[in-house]
Structure formats: structure tokens, C-alpha cells
Design a protein around this motif. Structure first.
Motif, PDB file in Angstrom:
ATOM      1  N   LEU A  18       0.822  -1.212   0.000  1.00  0.00           N
ATOM      2  CA  LEU A  18       0.000   0.000   0.000  1.00  0.00           C
ATOM      3  C   LEU A  18       0.855   1.260   0.000  1.00  0.00           C
ATOM      4  O   LEU A  18       0.517   2.228  -0.710  1.00  0.00           O
ATOM      5  N   PRO A  19       1.949   1.339   0.761  1.00  0.00           N
ATOM      6  CA  PRO A  19       2.793   2.547   0.681  1.00  0.00           C
ATOM      7  C   PRO A  19       3.336   2.809  -0.719  1.00  0.00           C
ATOM      8  O   PRO A  19       3.418   3.964  -1.147  1.00  0.00           O
ATOM      9  N   LYS A  20       3.677   1.751  -1.462  1.00  0.00           N
ATOM     10  CA  LYS A  20       4.172   1.951  -2.829  1.00  0.00           C
ATOM     11  C   LYS A  20       3.063   2.448  -3.744  1.00  0.00           C
ATOM     12  O   LYS A  20       3.307   3.242  -4.656  1.00  0.00           O
ATOM     13  N   VAL A  21       1.848   1.980  -3.502  1.00  0.00           N
ATOM     14  CA  VAL A  21       0.724   2.486  -4.289  1.00  0.00           C
ATOM     15  C   VAL A  21       0.533   3.974  -4.017  1.00  0.00           C
ATOM     16  O   VAL A  21       0.288   4.769  -4.938  1.00  0.00           O
ATOM     17  N   SER A  22       0.639   4.355  -2.734  1.00  0.00           N
ATOM     18  CA  SER A  22       0.492   5.778  -2.411  1.00  0.00           C
ATOM     19  C   SER A  22       1.591   6.605  -3.065  1.00  0.00           C
ATOM     20  O   SER A  22       1.346   7.712  -3.556  1.00  0.00           O
ATOM     21  N   ALA A  43       4.403  -0.357   9.695  1.00  0.00           N
ATOM     22  CA  ALA A  43       5.798  -0.068  10.054  1.00  0.00           C
ATOM     23  C   ALA A  43       6.072   1.424   9.856  1.00  0.00           C
ATOM     24  O   ALA A  43       5.163   2.228   9.639  1.00  0.00           O
ATOM     25  N   ASP A  44       7.313   1.785   9.904  1.00  0.00           N
ATOM     26  CA  ASP A  44       7.692   3.200   9.812  1.00  0.00           C
ATOM     27  C   ASP A  44       7.564   3.760   8.402  1.00  0.00           C
ATOM     28  O   ASP A  44       7.884   4.923   8.159  1.00  0.00           O
ATOM     29  N   THR A  45       7.103   2.940   7.454  1.00  0.00           N
ATOM     30  CA  THR A  45       6.968   3.397   6.070  1.00  0.00           C
ATOM     31  C   THR A  45       5.933   4.510   5.974  1.00  0.00           C
ATOM     32  O   THR A  45       4.815   4.376   6.469  1.00  0.00           O
ATOM     33  N   GLN A  46       6.327   5.613   5.336  1.00  0.00           N
ATOM     34  CA  GLN A  46       5.430   6.749   5.180  1.00  0.00           C
ATOM     35  C   GLN A  46       4.619   6.614   3.892  1.00  0.00           C
ATOM     36  O   GLN A  46       5.106   6.130   2.880  1.00  0.00           O
ATOM     37  N   CYS A  47       3.366   7.027   3.964  1.00  0.00           N
ATOM     38  CA  CYS A  47       2.490   6.994   2.792  1.00  0.00           C
ATOM     39  C   CYS A  47       2.344   8.404   2.245  1.00  0.00           C
ATOM     40  O   CYS A  47       2.132   9.358   3.003  1.00  0.00           O
ATOM     41  N   GLN A  48       2.459   8.531   0.903  1.00  0.00           N
ATOM     42  CA  GLN A  48       2.398   9.835   0.249  1.00  0.00           C
ATOM     43  C   GLN A  48       1.355   9.776  -0.862  1.00  0.00           C
ATOM     44  O   GLN A  48       1.662   9.396  -1.991  1.00  0.00           O
TER      45      GLN A  48
END
Length: 653
Positions: free
Chosen positions: A247-251, A275-280
Motif C-alpha cells: 500500500l505505501p508503494k501504491v500511495s 511499520a515506519d513506512t510513510q504513505c504519500q
């Protein structure tokens, strides 16, 4: 010369026949200005609505096979649909399409069952690109040769939308960019490529005109459009049924799509572990569909802040965390088919208006939902395994107060537990207020207990139950000591003919009349009197019990004075106890004076019973009748005692 003229005549005739056949099958009418509407060949692929409604003059829906060996499916002024395109007729098709230059009225072209080489396929696309066609649909395509680089000319086109469905590339070893570059750089607004096992798509080489992209049911992964800054005009992106996982990569994919409003990522393999992965996410994104993935509670940490419509149905969400994310613009939320155990609050969704929470694991939904979510206009909470209990009563009342905000009521709201109520609609489930109000139940039980205690206490006092309990205890203790008597103790051997119970106020009659007449007469009658036969050192109660036990009969001298004596009551009680325990006829009642019923206390109910059921001797006032009285009394106590002794007889003072 004659042969030449004959050849020219035949050639001209053939050309006329060809032209006649051609225009007969194409059926184009330049003069006709009538327009109607028809449907696109692919209504199920989710493509742009503009493709679904095409302008037509008339419809020729029967299938026909012309001299070019293709099948005409539809043939109107503005729409043409052909099938069975092969390498044998593709050149004639290209020639046909070349006649529809820009300005012609043909706008919609549909080709199905196309089996051609790569170059022939590119010629079809290139010809369409420079024609009047605006909406091109091509399906069931089989590419038969090697894929090669092709210099595609995108200039001067009228094309607006392209739909490609079920394209099969038979060449297994080719440069991927040669294929994907053709489609990535198309200068059109809408493009749909579905059901084609496509594994990748390039980022356009320059700023693209794409507003709508639909890649339904392919094999695309998280590498799609990463760091792609040329899709600035893209508004709708459909990536349903692919193989996205992160999902973070999709964002991150959407972060550079400045105009993106709608994104469909349903039916993928998306996960987010929090996890610490940020969503953009793209700030313009307002509608997001993440249904049918593998998302859990952590998904609420990775959502676009400006989203208005959010689909999270058919995931693995068990709760909506509080304080994780505040989606101030969210108006519609779909959480159906998850693992939620209660209705979520609206602390993070202040603008929420529509909530779907059907098919979860909700047993007893919270009754304060509409208080925490005042803007909600519709709640879909049916098809849950409701447990019909007291806790559910508040939710049922909530439906009556909500004014029809529960969607699907009452058919979708059915009891699942307990077993006996399964299938019962919630509107038909009722419990009394007493059964569900714990406080009221406790107060009622306490009041009933107090009433019961008061009633028992009153009866105990009225019937002198404590006195009877105390006397029973004394009787039991005396019997226990009797059982443990040492050897040689006379125990309960009869020693007296009768025990005399009387009131102290009647002692003169007993001493002057009763004792002298019985003990001085014939038969040597031995009487047990408390003044001479009670053993010093023992309690009065124990002496009474011993005398009753050692006497053949018990004589009770009844009078108003008797019923006023406490000790007489004790003696009557123990004698009556012996009457029932030994099943003997040991009681003799002498009515010395008449006793008015109102003078007999309530605790003397046994005396009342005895006087009502047993014959008693009444002391005669006439002296002439007293001899008979004494004879009857002596006969009642006549018995040979085991310890009788002539010397035991003595006179009474």
C-alpha cells in the motif's frame, strides 16, 4: 485495338461492381443528417462513459459475410463493427479505413477476433489514428509474429478513447518497451487495456493527455508508474484485479498525479503492517477503493487525508483505531465483510454521512453510535450475527429514534444467537424492562426479600417459633444425654403413673383434691410432682422432660391460669412431643375451669387442637358426681409399674 477496348470495358465493369459492393456493405450516407444512440461493444469493462454511448444513424444488427471474408456485426453512418480480421483481409481493411479521413462521419470502430502479425496490427492502429474515428474498441486480439520497434505517428488524430480487451502476444522473447511505449505515449484522454495479462506499463515520455486509465484484470505489480511525473492530467485510475502488494508503494505511485481523483485498487494483494513506512498520496485523491485485499487495522495509518469516499470491504479489519488518522473530509465509508465486533466511532471521521458495516462479527452494536456520529444519514449494519439479549434492546430502540437511518430494516436485522431465537427479526424481539434493568431487578429482589423476611419474622413471632426452636433444642440435648447415661442408670424406665402439670395458682386444688384422692386410694398410684420429684442441680426443663419420660401418663389441669403460665406451656409441648414420637396415648386433660377461646394465646394452638380432638375430664361442681370423676381418672392411669413397690405408697400431706 478491339482487345484493348474490351479489356477497358471489363475493367470498368469490375470496378463498378467493386464500388457497388463496397458501398453496399459499408452503407455510408453523407446526406442523411439523422442521429440516434447505440451502445458500445464493451459495457462490462468499466471504460469511460463516453465510449458507452455512440452516435448512430441506424443499426444493421444481422451478421453478414462480404467478399473480404470478415463479418459485419454493425454498420451505421457513425459506427462500424467487424469481426474475424486476419492476415488475409487486413490490407483490405486498412484500405477501407483509409477512406475515412478526418471530417468523415464514422466515429466508432469495433474489431473483434483479430489474428494478425505485429506490423499489420500497428498499421490498423496507425490508420485509425489518422482517420475520423474517435472511439476504437478492439478485442480478442492474437498477435502472430515477433514484436518489433515501431515508429508510431501520434500527430493529427481525432482519437479520444481506446479500449483493448484480451490481447495475446505469442512472441515470448521481445523487448518489452517496444510494446508498452506504443500505448504509453498515446495522445488520447481515455485508454482501457483489460484481461490481457499485461505485466507492466511505461511512464509516458512526455506530459500525457490521459485523464482515464483502466488496466482491469492484468498482472501489474508495485513497479507501475513509480516516480512518473507525466500523468499530471490523470483523474481516474482503475487497477482492479492485479498483483499489487504494498500500500505505501501504491500511495507513492499517486504522489505525482496532481489531478487524480478516483483510484480503484480492489481485488489485489495489498497489505500494510503499520511499520515506519510513510504513505504519500496525491492530495487531489477523493475516492479510493481498497476492497478485497489483505488489509488489517494498520490501513488507517496509510490513507489519503482528503478522501471523501473510501471502500475497505472484504478485508481483515477487526477494529478502527482511535486517534490514528483524522479524515475530516470522509463522507462515505464501506467496512462490510470484515471482522469488526462493534460499530466504529466517528472521532476520526467528523463528516461521515454513510457507513456500511454489514457482514461483520457484531453481536451487540453500541447504542450511542448516532450520538458520536451526528452527521450520519444512513447506517447499513444488517447481516451481522446479532445476539438477542438485553444489551441489544438499546440498539433496537435506537432504530425507532433514528427516523429510518438503518438501511435494510427490518429484513436484514435477524437474531443469530441464542439458538432458540435464531431467525427472529429484531423488531419482533422483546424483553421486559425488569429482565433487562439490573438496578430495577436488584431493587425488586431486595424488596421481595425484605417482604419475605418481614412475613417470616411476623409468622415466627405470631406462632412463637423461636420458643419452639429453643424447646426442640432442649429436648434434643436431654435425649442426647440420656443416650450417654452410664450403665446402671435407670434411664427412661417408667417410675410414675402420671406427671402432673398445673399452674401455681391452681396448686391448692392439686394438693387438696387431686393428689390425696389418687395416692390414698386403691392401687398405690405414684404421681410425679415438681415440688417433690424434681432433682436438685438439673435445669427445670431437663427435670420436666425426665418426669414426662418416666411417667406413664401426663395429667394437665386446665384453667385460665394454666394458659397464662410459661412453664405449663413447656410441659404441654414436651408431653405433646412424646405423644407423637412414641405414638402413645399419654395425655389426660382435666378441665378445672372453663377457658374462653379468646384467653388462649396463639402459641397454645396445640392445646386448642387437643381440646378439639381429644376427650377431656371436666371437674364437676356437684359433689355427687366427683366419685365417678375420680374413678374414671384412676382407670385412665391404671398400670403396673416395673418398679412398683407396696412400700412406695405413701400419704400426701
Amino acid at each position: 485495338m478491339t482487345q484493348s477496348m474490351s479489356f477497358l470495358r471489363n475493367f470498368f465493369l469490375y470496378e463498378c461492381l467493386f464500388a457497388l459492393t463496397f458501398w453496399n456493405h459499408v452503407s455510408l450516407s453523407v446526406e442523411d443528417e439523422l442521429f440516434t444512440s447505440a451502445s458500445n461493444d464493451f459495457p462490462e469493462d468499466g471504460s469511460n462513459q463516453k465510449i458507452k454511448s455512440l452516435p448512430l444513424q441506424y443499426t444493421n444488427s444481422h451478421q453478414s459475410k462480404d467478399s473480404f471474408d470478415w463479418v459485419v456485426i454493425q454498420n451505421t453512418t457513425e459506427s462500424l463493427s467487424l469481426s474475424e480480421i486476419t492476415n488475409y483481409n487486413v490490407e483490405k481493411l486498412v484500405t477501407l479505413l483509409s477512406n475515412f479521413r478526418q471530417g468523415s462521419r464514422l466515429q466508432n470502430l469495433t474489431l473483434t477476433n483479430v489474428s494478425v502479425d505485429w506490423n499489420a496490427l500497428m498499421k490498423i492502429f496507425q490508420t485509425v489514428w489518422h482517420s475520423s474515428i474517435e472511439y476504437f474498441n478492439i478485442s480478442s486480439v492474437t498477435q502472430l509474429s515477433e514484436v518489433e520497434s515501431y515508429d508510431f505517428d501520434y500527430s493529427g488524430t481525432s482519437m479520444k478513447a481506446l479500449t483493448v480487451k484480451k490481447i495475446l502476444i505469442t512472441d515470448l522473447y521481445f523487448i518489452q518497451d517496444d510494446l508498452y511505449k506504443i500505448f504509453a505515449d498515446m495522445n488520447i484522454a481515455d485508454m482501457t487495456i483489460i484481461d490481457s495479462d499485461m505485466i507492466h506499463m511505461l511512464c509516458p515520455s512526455s506530459e500525457s493527455r490521459f485523464r482515464y486509465l483502466n488496466f482491469l484484470n492484468n498482472d501489474l505489480t508495485d513497479f507501475l508508474f513509480q516516480k512518473c511525473g507525466n500523468l499530471l492530467q490523470l483523474e481516474t485510475l482503475i487497477l482492479q484485479k492485479n498483483k499489487f502488494e504494498s500500500l505505501p508503494k501504491v500511495s507513492l505511485m499517486t504522489s505525482l498525479m496532481k489531478s487524480l481523483k478516483y483510484l480503484d485498487m480492489s481485488n489485489n494483494l495489498l497489505r500494510h503492517d503499520g511499520a515506519d513506512t510513510q504513505c504519500q498520496w496525491a492530495e487531489s485523491l477523493t475516492e479510493l477503493d481498497l476492497s478485497s485485499n489483505q488489509l488489517a487495522d494498520a490501513v488507517f495509518e496509510c490513507l489519503p487525508v482528503n478522501v471523501r469516499k473510501l471502500g475497505l470491504q472484504n478485508n481483515q479489519i477487526s477494529s478502527v483505531p482511535r486517534g490514528v488518522a483524522e479524515l475530516k473530509s470522509l463522507e462515505e465509508l464501506n467496512l462490510a465483510s470484515n471482522r469488526l465486533a462493534d460499530l466504529p466511532g466517528c472521532s476520526g471521521f467528523p463528516s461521515l454521512q454513510f457507513l456500511n458495516i454489514e457482514m461483520n462479527l457484531i453481536l451487540t452494536p453500541s447504542a450511542d453510535f448516532f450520538q458520536s456520529c451526528p452527521r450520519v444519514r444512513e447506517l447499513q449494519a444488517g447481516l451481522n450475527p446479532f445476539k438477542c439479549s438485553c444489551e441489544l434492546q438499546a440498539f433496537i430502540r435506537l432504530e425507532r429514534q433514528s427516523g429510518g437511518k438503518l438501511f435494510g430494516w427490518p429484513a436484514a436485522y435477524v437474531c443469530e444467537y441464542p439458538e432458540g431465537l435464531r431467525g427472529t427479526e429484531l423488531k419482533d424481539f422483546h424483553l421486559s424492562q425488569l429482565a433487562c434493568n439490573t438496578t430495577l431487578l436488584l431493587v425488586t429482589a431486595l424488596l421481595l426479600t425484605l417482604v419475605l423476611v418481614a412475613a417470616v419474622a411476623f409468622l415466627c413471632i405470631y406462632l412463637d417459633v423461636p420458643w419452639y426452636v429453643r424447646m426442640t433444642w432442649q429436648w434434643t440435648q436431654t435425649k442426647r444425654r440420656a443416650w450417654h447415661n452410664p450403665p446402671g442408670d435407670p434411664g427412661t424406665v417408667l417410675q410414675f403413673h402420671a406427671f402432673i402439670s398445673y399452674s401455681e395458682r391452681d396448686s391448692l386444688w392439686v394438693k387438696n383434691e387431686l393428689i390425696p384422692n389418687l395416692e390414698k386410694g386403691e392401687g398405690c398410684v405414684q404421681l410425679c410432682q415438681h415440688e417433690r420429684n424434681f432433682i436438685p442441680g438439673k435445669s427445670i426443663v431437663e427435670n420436666i422432660i425426665n418426669c414426662i419420660e418416666k411417667s406413664y401418663k401426663s395429667i394437665f389441669v386446665l384453667s385460665p391460669n394454666f394458659v397464662q403460665s410459661e412453664w405449663c406451656h413447656y410441659e404441654l409441648y414436651f408431653a405433646h412431643h412424646k405423644l407423637f414420637s412414641e405414638n402413645s396415648n399419654s395425655l389426660i386433660l382435666i378441665l378445672l375451669e372453663p377457658i374462653p377461646p379468646y384467653l388462649i394465646p396463639a402459641r397454645y394452638h396445640k392445646l386448642k387442637a387437643l381440646m378439639a380432638k381429644r376427650t377431656y375430664l371436666e371437674w364437676p361442681k356437684e359433689r355427687s358426681k366427683r366419685a365417678l370423676f375420680w374413678a374414671n381418672l384412676r382407670a385412665a392411669i391404671s398400670i403396673n409399674l416395673p418398679t412398683a413397690d407396696e412400700n412406695a405408697c405413701r400419704e400426701t400431706d
